[in-house]
Design a protein around this motif. Structure first.
Motif, short mmCIF file in Angstrom:
data_model
loop_
_atom_site.label_atom_id
_atom_site.label_comp_id
_atom_site.label_asym_id
_atom_site.label_seq_id
_atom_site.Cartn_x
_atom_site.Cartn_y
_atom_site.Cartn_z
N LEU A 7 0.94 -1.11 0.04
CA LEU A 7 0.00 -0.02 0.11
C LEU A 7 0.96 1.19 -0.06
CD1 LEU A 7 -2.85 -0.68 2.48
CD2 LEU A 7 -3.15 0.04 0.26
N LEU A 8 1.82 1.15 1.06
CA LEU A 8 2.87 2.70 1.04
C LEU A 8 3.65 2.68 -0.43
CD1 LEU A 8 4.05 1.99 4.60
CD2 LEU A 8 2.30 3.78 3.75
N VAL A 9 4.05 1.67 -0.78
CA VAL A 9 4.90 1.74 -2.02
C VAL A 9 3.87 2.14 -3.20
CG1 VAL A 9 5.98 0.29 -3.81
CG2 VAL A 9 6.58 -0.09 -1.56
N ALA A 10 2.68 1.49 -3.17
CA ALA A 10 1.91 2.11 -4.38
C ALA A 10 1.47 3.37 -4.26
CB ALA A 10 0.58 1.36 -4.38
N ALA A 11 1.46 4.12 -3.01
CA ALA A 11 1.19 5.41 -2.86
C ALA A 11 2.49 6.38 -2.84
CB ALA A 11 0.60 5.87 -1.62
N GLY A 12 3.36 5.94 -3.08
CA GLY A 12 4.52 6.64 -3.35
C GLY A 12 5.71 6.63 -2.42
N LEU A 13 5.32 5.92 -1.05
CA LEU A 13 6.56 5.89 -0.02
C LEU A 13 7.31 4.61 -0.31
CD1 LEU A 13 4.53 7.25 2.87
CD2 LEU A 13 5.48 8.53 0.87
N GLU A 14 8.60 4.85 0.02
CA GLU A 14 9.54 3.45 0.20
C GLU A 14 10.00 3.31 1.58
OE1 GLU A 14 10.11 1.67 -2.28
OE2 GLU A 14 9.57 2.66 -4.06
N PRO A 15 9.40 2.75 2.30
CA PRO A 15 9.72 2.45 3.73
C PRO A 15 10.61 1.36 3.82
CG PRO A 15 7.55 1.42 3.66
CD PRO A 15 7.84 2.22 2.22
N SER A 16 11.63 1.58 4.88
CA SER A 16 12.37 0.40 5.18
C SER A 16 11.39 -0.54 6.21
CB SER A 16 13.52 0.67 6.00
OG SER A 16 14.55 1.67 5.22
N ILE A 17 11.62 -1.94 6.58
CA ILE A 17 11.12 -2.64 7.17
C ILE A 17 11.97 -3.16 8.33
CG2 ILE A 17 9.72 -4.81 7.35
CD1 ILE A 17 8.48 -2.81 5.53
N VAL A 18 11.48 -2.94 9.66
CA VAL A 18 11.96 -3.52 10.70
C VAL A 18 11.02 -3.92 11.75
CG1 VAL A 18 13.37 -2.87 13.12
CG2 VAL A 18 13.87 -1.71 10.75
N VAL A 19 10.95 -5.33 12.03
CA VAL A 19 9.79 -5.94 12.57
C VAL A 19 10.01 -5.72 13.97
CG1 VAL A 19 8.44 -8.10 12.64
CG2 VAL A 19 9.31 -7.59 10.61
N SER A 20 8.98 -5.56 14.73
CA SER A 20 9.07 -5.54 16.22
C SER A 20 9.15 -6.79 16.90
CB SER A 20 7.95 -4.54 16.79
OG SER A 20 6.83 -5.42 16.96
N GLY A 21 9.60 -6.83 18.14
CA GLY A 21 9.75 -8.12 18.76
C GLY A 21 8.76 -8.07 20.05
N VAL A 22 7.51 -7.47 19.98
CA VAL A 22 6.71 -7.16 20.87
C VAL A 22 5.75 -8.61 21.00
CG1 VAL A 22 4.13 -6.11 21.34
CG2 VAL A 22 6.25 -4.69 20.58
N ASP A 23 5.79 -8.87 22.38
CA ASP A 23 4.85 -10.08 22.48
C ASP A 23 3.40 -9.46 22.57
OD1 ASP A 23 3.30 -12.06 23.77
OD2 ASP A 23 5.08 -12.78 24.88
N GLU A 24 2.54 -9.72 21.79
CA GLU A 24 1.18 -9.07 21.61
C GLU A 24 0.34 -9.50 22.97
OE1 GLU A 24 -0.73 -9.02 18.00
OE2 GLU A 24 1.09 -8.76 16.95
N SER A 25 0.38 -10.79 23.15
CA SER A 25 -0.39 -11.28 24.24
C SER A 25 -0.23 -10.74 25.76
CB SER A 25 -0.49 -12.84 24.23
OG SER A 25 -0.94 -13.48 23.19
N ALA A 26 1.33 -10.79 25.85
CA ALA A 26 1.69 -10.12 27.06
C ALA A 26 1.32 -8.54 27.19
CB ALA A 26 3.21 -10.28 27.11
N VAL A 27 1.45 -7.87 26.01
CA VAL A 27 1.05 -6.43 26.13
C VAL A 27 -0.25 -6.13 26.41
CG1 VAL A 27 0.86 -4.48 24.70
CG2 VAL A 27 3.11 -5.53 24.74
N THR A 28 -1.05 -6.82 25.86
CA THR A 28 -2.79 -6.73 26.05
C THR A 28 -3.18 -7.41 27.53
OG1 THR A 28 -3.12 -9.00 24.90
CG2 THR A 28 -3.34 -6.85 23.77
N ALA A 29 -2.35 -8.43 27.88
CA ALA A 29 -2.69 -8.87 29.33
C ALA A 29 -2.29 -7.88 30.35
CB ALA A 29 -1.94 -10.14 29.48
N ALA A 30 -1.21 -7.29 30.19
CA ALA A 30 -0.71 -6.20 31.27
C ALA A 30 -1.62 -4.86 31.21
CB ALA A 30 0.80 -5.80 30.81
N ALA A 31 -2.18 -4.61 29.85
CA ALA A 31 -2.84 -3.50 29.74
C ALA A 31 -4.30 -3.78 30.55
CB ALA A 31 -3.12 -2.91 28.44
#
Length: 223
Positions: A16-40
């Motif tokens: 989507l971003l590339v088609a709209a003209g942007l060229e982002p770099s990709i850096v995937v996070s190491g977030v544990d989604e279950s832990a984050v939502t449980a803590a919240a």
């Protein structure tokens, strides 16, 4: 040029971003989604779908921002709200089948949280800002047969995406209509992202890659 970093492994978001003209770099996070939502939930109590999407988008963006200097980091997360129940990616084929049997012929709301962190130096226009918002789109699902559901789940696609469906892939024939921003259903709301970037003083046309700038004014015909 401002360095943009997408804190997501989603090919659809990058496309989507590339088609709209942007060229982002990709850096995937190491977030544990279950832990984050449980803590919240332990801190704030039960969360609605919009809160979960924004919470996880922020966690992903800030995790990557801790690793990357002098850039603008974009984090996203999508969840499907079906009658108040929050659904991310199915954990198994059986869950995907069950999910689709609930969704068929009905409607849900796809929420995508967006979070932007500005780690640019002040000399490069950096603001130090961290801000976000959620976009929501109503999705109407077709009345699929059991055979159609089984065949779709067998492709493996529903296991890779929030809500167990796509609008830009094999799941497209099974979405009857939507109300709202289609790019949000794909994974990142381009209009909302534009507004967030403007809060940082960044205009979309200034962020477009040189190749896309050169293509401005090109005429595209659709048969």
């Amino acid at each position: 040029m401002t360095s943009l970093v997408l804190a997501s492994a989603s090919p659809a978001r990058r496309r989507l971003l590339v088609a709209a003209g942007l060229e982002p770099s990709i850096v995937v996070s190491g977030v544990d989604e279950s832990a984050v939502t449980a803590a919240a939930r332990e801190t704030y109590g039960e969360l609605v779908a919009e809160d979960v999407a924004l919470l996880l988008a922020r966690a992903k963006a800030e995790d990557v921002a801790d690793q990357i200097d002098d850039a603008v980091i974009i984090g996203c997360d999508s969840v499907l709200d079906l009658d108040g129940a929050i659904h991310g990616k199915p954990s198994s084929a059986a869950e995907a089948v069950s999910r689709w049997r609930q969704m068929r012929g009905r409607s849900g709301i796809l929420h995508t949280g967006h979070w932007v962190v500005d780690t640019r130096d002040e000399d490069h226009g950096g603001t130090g800002a961290t801000l976000g918002a959620t976009a929501s789109t109503t999705v109407h699902f077709a009345k699929l047969t059991d055979d159609e559901i089984d065949a779709y789940v067998e492709t493996g696609e529903p296991l890779r995406v929030a809500g167990a469906f796509t609008l830009d892939g094999l799941g497209a024939p099974y979405v009857s209509s939507i109300e709202g921003d289609p790019s949000n259903v794909v994974g990142i709301s381009l209009p909302l992202l534009r507004e967030l970037l403007m809060e940082l003083g960044l205009a979309w046309h200034d962020l477009r890659s040189s190749a896309h700038r050169g293509a401005q004014g090109a005429h595209v015909e659709r048969a």
